[in-house]
Scaffold this motif. Sequence first.
Motif, PDB file in Angstrom:
ATOM      1  N   THR A 107       0.892  -1.301  -0.081  1.00 35.64           N
ATOM      2  CA  THR A 107       0.097  -0.046  -0.058  1.00 35.64           C
ATOM      3  C   THR A 107       0.837   1.183   0.109  1.00 35.64           C
ATOM      4  O   THR A 107       1.825   1.264   0.568  1.00 35.64           O
ATOM      5  CB  THR A 107      -0.912   0.033   1.370  1.00 35.64           C
ATOM      6  N   VAL A 108       0.337   2.332  -0.483  1.00 41.03           N
ATOM      7  CA  VAL A 108       1.123   3.531  -0.394  1.00 41.03           C
ATOM      8  C   VAL A 108       0.028   4.676  -0.019  1.00 41.03           C
ATOM      9  O   VAL A 108      -1.152   4.725  -0.456  1.00 41.03           O
ATOM     10  CB  VAL A 108       1.396   3.966  -2.180  1.00 41.03           C
ATOM     11  N   ALA A 109       0.604   5.320   0.803  1.00 42.27           N
ATOM     12  CA  ALA A 109      -0.515   6.539   1.362  1.00 42.27           C
ATOM     13  C   ALA A 109       0.081   7.783   1.491  1.00 42.27           C
ATOM     14  O   ALA A 109       1.546   7.772   1.704  1.00 42.27           O
ATOM     15  CB  ALA A 109      -0.963   6.121   2.702  1.00 42.27           C
ATOM     16  N   ALA A 110      -0.427   8.902   1.519  1.00 42.27           N
ATOM     17  CA  ALA A 110       0.242  10.171   1.862  1.00 42.27           C
ATOM     18  C   ALA A 110      -0.184  10.577   3.158  1.00 42.27           C
ATOM     19  O   ALA A 110      -1.625  10.543   3.503  1.00 42.27           O
ATOM     20  CB  ALA A 110      -0.440  11.113   0.666  1.00 42.27           C
ATOM     21  N   GLY A 111       0.824  11.223   3.944  1.00 45.73           N
ATOM     22  CA  GLY A 111       0.535  11.646   5.329  1.00 45.73           C
ATOM     23  C   GLY A 111       1.343  13.054   5.526  1.00 45.73           C
ATOM     24  O   GLY A 111       1.971  13.544   4.443  1.00 45.73           O
ATOM     25  N   GLY A 112       0.970  13.576   6.814  1.00 48.05           N
ATOM     26  CA  GLY A 112       1.700  14.831   6.812  1.00 48.05           C
ATOM     27  C   GLY A 112       3.255  14.797   6.733  1.00 48.05           C
ATOM     28  O   GLY A 112       3.920  15.935   6.498  1.00 48.05           O
ATOM     29  N   ASP A 113       3.732  13.723   7.064  1.00 47.39           N
ATOM     30  CA  ASP A 113       5.252  13.561   7.147  1.00 47.39           C
ATOM     31  C   ASP A 113       5.761  13.013   6.044  1.00 47.39           C
ATOM     32  O   ASP A 113       6.983  12.894   5.730  1.00 47.39           O
ATOM     33  CB  ASP A 113       5.578  12.649   8.184  1.00 47.39           C
ATOM     34  N   GLY A 114       5.027  12.559   4.900  1.00 45.33           N
ATOM     35  CA  GLY A 114       5.583  12.221   3.678  1.00 45.33           C
ATOM     36  C   GLY A 114       4.811  11.039   2.848  1.00 45.33           C
ATOM     37  O   GLY A 114       3.878  10.863   3.411  1.00 45.33           O
ATOM     38  N   LEU A 115       5.366  10.337   2.297  1.00 41.16           N
ATOM     39  CA  LEU A 115       4.861   9.063   1.383  1.00 41.16           C
ATOM     40  C   LEU A 115       5.011   8.063   2.252  1.00 41.16           C
ATOM     41  O   LEU A 115       6.184   7.807   2.735  1.00 41.16           O
ATOM     42  CB  LEU A 115       5.582   8.862   0.144  1.00 41.16           C
ATOM     43  N   ARG A 116       3.985   7.204   2.671  1.00 38.26           N
ATOM     44  CA  ARG A 116       4.234   5.888   3.442  1.00 38.26           C
ATOM     45  C   ARG A 116       3.789   4.665   2.758  1.00 38.26           C
ATOM     46  O   ARG A 116       2.875   4.673   2.237  1.00 38.26           O
ATOM     47  CB  ARG A 116       3.211   5.975   4.545  1.00 38.26           C
ATOM     48  N   VAL A 117       5.063   3.791   2.552  1.00 40.76           N
ATOM     49  CA  VAL A 117       4.708   2.608   1.815  1.00 40.76           C
ATOM     50  C   VAL A 117       4.851   1.379   2.915  1.00 40.76           C
ATOM     51  O   VAL A 117       5.607   1.283   3.961  1.00 40.76           O
ATOM     52  CB  VAL A 117       6.057   2.594   0.931  1.00 40.76           C
ATOM     53  N   ARG A 118       3.928   0.622   2.875  1.00 40.74           N
ATOM     54  CA  ARG A 118       3.997  -0.569   3.523  1.00 40.74           C
ATOM     55  C   ARG A 118       3.718  -1.941   2.848  1.00 40.74           C
ATOM     56  O   ARG A 118       3.024  -1.966   1.784  1.00 40.74           O
ATOM     57  CB  ARG A 118       2.624  -0.620   4.664  1.00 40.74           C
ATOM     58  N   ARG A 119       4.557  -2.830   3.295  1.00 37.13           N
ATOM     59  CA  ARG A 119       4.566  -3.977   2.472  1.00 37.13           C
ATOM     60  C   ARG A 119       5.168  -5.313   3.319  1.00 37.13           C
ATOM     61  O   ARG A 119       5.638  -4.977   4.511  1.00 37.13           O
ATOM     62  CB  ARG A 119       5.315  -4.096   1.318  1.00 37.13           C
ATOM     63  N   GLY A 120       4.753  -6.361   2.847  1.00 38.36           N
ATOM     64  CA  GLY A 120       5.531  -7.684   3.656  1.00 38.36           C
ATOM     65  C   GLY A 120       4.611  -8.620   3.930  1.00 38.36           C
ATOM     66  O   GLY A 120       3.613  -8.202   4.633  1.00 38.36           O
ATOM     67  N   ALA A 121       4.846  -9.863   3.784  1.00 40.56           N
ATOM     68  CA  ALA A 121       3.936 -10.968   4.378  1.00 40.56           C
ATOM     69  C   ALA A 121       4.816 -11.325   5.747  1.00 40.56           C
ATOM     70  O   ALA A 121       4.004 -11.242   6.846  1.00 40.56           O
ATOM     71  CB  ALA A 121       3.683 -12.073   3.404  1.00 40.56           C
ATOM     72  N   LEU A 122       5.795 -12.355   5.559  1.00 47.90           N
ATOM     73  CA  LEU A 122       6.614 -12.583   6.696  1.00 47.90           C
ATOM     74  C   LEU A 122       7.228 -11.362   7.348  1.00 47.90           C
ATOM     75  O   LEU A 122       7.325 -11.390   8.762  1.00 47.90           O
ATOM     76  CB  LEU A 122       7.703 -13.515   6.305  1.00 47.90           C
ATOM     77  N   GLU A 123       7.960 -10.511   6.801  1.00 51.85           N
ATOM     78  CA  GLU A 123       8.563  -9.405   7.442  1.00 51.85           C
ATOM     79  C   GLU A 123       8.066  -8.142   7.120  1.00 51.85           C
ATOM     80  O   GLU A 123       7.900  -7.542   5.839  1.00 51.85           O
ATOM     81  CB  GLU A 123      10.285  -9.159   6.789  1.00 51.85           C
ATOM     82  N   LYS A 124       7.267  -7.633   8.169  1.00 51.43           N
ATOM     83  CA  LYS A 124       6.534  -6.334   7.832  1.00 51.43           C
ATOM     84  C   LYS A 124       7.540  -5.036   7.831  1.00 51.43           C
ATOM     85  O   LYS A 124       8.152  -4.928   8.643  1.00 51.43           O
ATOM     86  CB  LYS A 124       5.489  -6.087   8.850  1.00 51.43           C
ATOM     87  N   ARG A 125       7.309  -4.335   6.641  1.00 50.90           N
ATOM     88  CA  ARG A 125       8.120  -2.832   6.414  1.00 50.90           C
ATOM     89  C   ARG A 125       7.029  -1.976   6.205  1.00 50.90           C
ATOM     90  O   ARG A 125       5.864  -1.987   5.486  1.00 50.90           O
ATOM     91  CB  ARG A 125       9.078  -3.140   5.068  1.00 50.90           C
ATOM     92  N   SER A 126       7.527  -0.780   6.966  1.00 50.33           N
ATOM     93  CA  SER A 126       6.735   0.494   6.967  1.00 50.33           C
ATOM     94  C   SER A 126       7.676   1.657   6.846  1.00 50.33           C
ATOM     95  O   SER A 126       8.559   2.029   7.744  1.00 50.33           O
ATOM     96  CB  SER A 126       5.797   0.613   8.218  1.00 50.33           C
ATOM     97  N   GLN A 127       7.717   2.147   5.424  1.00 45.67           N
ATOM     98  CA  GLN A 127       8.599   3.201   5.340  1.00 45.67           C
ATOM     99  C   GLN A 127       8.189   4.655   4.800  1.00 45.67           C
ATOM    100  O   GLN A 127       7.019   4.465   4.401  1.00 45.67           O
ATOM    101  CB  GLN A 127       9.440   2.866   3.954  1.00 45.67           C
ATOM    102  N   THR A 128       8.894   5.616   5.416  1.00 42.52           N
ATOM    103  CA  THR A 128       8.196   7.028   5.369  1.00 42.52           C
ATOM    104  C   THR A 128       9.193   7.674   4.591  1.00 42.52           C
ATOM    105  O   THR A 128      10.397   7.748   5.173  1.00 42.52           O
ATOM    106  CB  THR A 128       7.728   7.487   6.825  1.00 42.52           C
ATOM    107  N   VAL A 129       8.953   8.274   3.508  1.00 42.26           N
ATOM    108  CA  VAL A 129       9.849   9.017   2.673  1.00 42.26           C
ATOM    109  C   VAL A 129       9.275  10.370   2.716  1.00 42.26           C
ATOM    110  O   VAL A 129       8.183  10.795   2.148  1.00 42.26           O
ATOM    111  CB  VAL A 129      10.082   8.925   1.266  1.00 42.26           C
TER     112      VAL A 129
END
Length: 444
Positions: free
Chosen positions: A249-271
Amino acid sequence: MTAPGPAPEPRQRLHPLTPLLRSFRMFALAVAAISWQGYSNLGTARWLIAVAGVLVVTLTASLISWLTTGYHIVDQELRSYEGLLNRRARAIPLARLQSVEVVRSALARVFGLAELRLEVVGGAKTEAPLAFLTVGQATALRARLLAAATAARGTAPAAATATAAEGEPESDAAPVEEQLLHRVANRDLVISQLLRPQWWFVPVAAVMPIVFFVSEGRISFIGVASTLTAVLGVLLAPIRTVLGDWGFTVAAGGDGLRVRRGALEKRSQTVPLGRVQAVTVTWPWLWRSRGWVRVKMDIAGSAVSIEDNERTGTLLPVGTVSDARRLITETLPGFELTTVSISLAPRRARWLSPLAYRVLGYGRTEHAFVVQQGLITRELTAASLARVQSVRVRQGPLERRLGLASVFVDLAGGRSVTAWHRDVNEARELANDLAEQARAARRH
């Protein structure tokens, strides 16, 4: 007398379960190293004693590491400390912070923990990874670091956020709404990995041992082993991709672009907004019948990705051109994917690129420089003019004979975007125009 400044923030430790998780990794590797041959040579009793000794040593080493590791924020720096005999201290200026990622491995998720990874300008690898924190601590610290980084760069502070990985509990900080931009269907992700040319080699690899058996009258161990190795090599790459991008998923927030992904290893990145310096859109050959593309973003200053061996992050693992256009507009404001006009290379470039010259080209917009290449797998890269570091014109000996030259547009981190084999006068004019456009974009 001057009033005393605020007391420095006390040094924080990682989660108390950190030694257990770290020792588990080292313990598993150590046991795997001594397991089979060690078991046969030592016997059951001695083997168990050896395993217990390894467990004690790894737990002790992890506990000492935890006791001597800490972090805190001082002024506009994140400082981390580690080491007993060799003390190491790192000070990361928050103004250089590019993105923050919350990573939750399968083992960490069992205990409700997460790892925080920071990317900074010019970093060759992830800086000061903080493992492990609770999910609430990790998301709250990420929000605080991003807000402090925005303030340190002299721009308006972004709203403090505390967004956990999808399906995970939020932190104690006040939640901030975000806008979901796109969600990749897992079905499309699986189908896209089935449409890989590598699958064509599986029947060939499976037939080879059969052909050898028919011709020789016996089955070769080497033939079977090589077949299994080839099949596993074909299967592992798409499986790793599907698991890594599951629930993307890709979402837009006040702090930037938020990318979340992963089945076994969950990753949540904010650019943070404005840190993407280029995007690359790829049209794989077998995806074209479904109208699918893949989009990757080049984040200014991010560390080299082990998976991709370049400074990129996935913006869209699979989707339509319409999906790609919408996401690219968020990362490179003002650039329209579907309306850019491409000027192809002159016909005499075929002597240097006999087949690919038909697709080599470049385009320009008010905000981006665009290049196109790739005969079988088409690629279009758009670089933000505000992120251009330098512009070069280069001629090889064959290009000089043909009256051609190539224009290199250099971005941060050693990345270059190249318009190959242009007419030499056109190349020089293009380089001058791009340099002027880049200066104007940076001023703006």
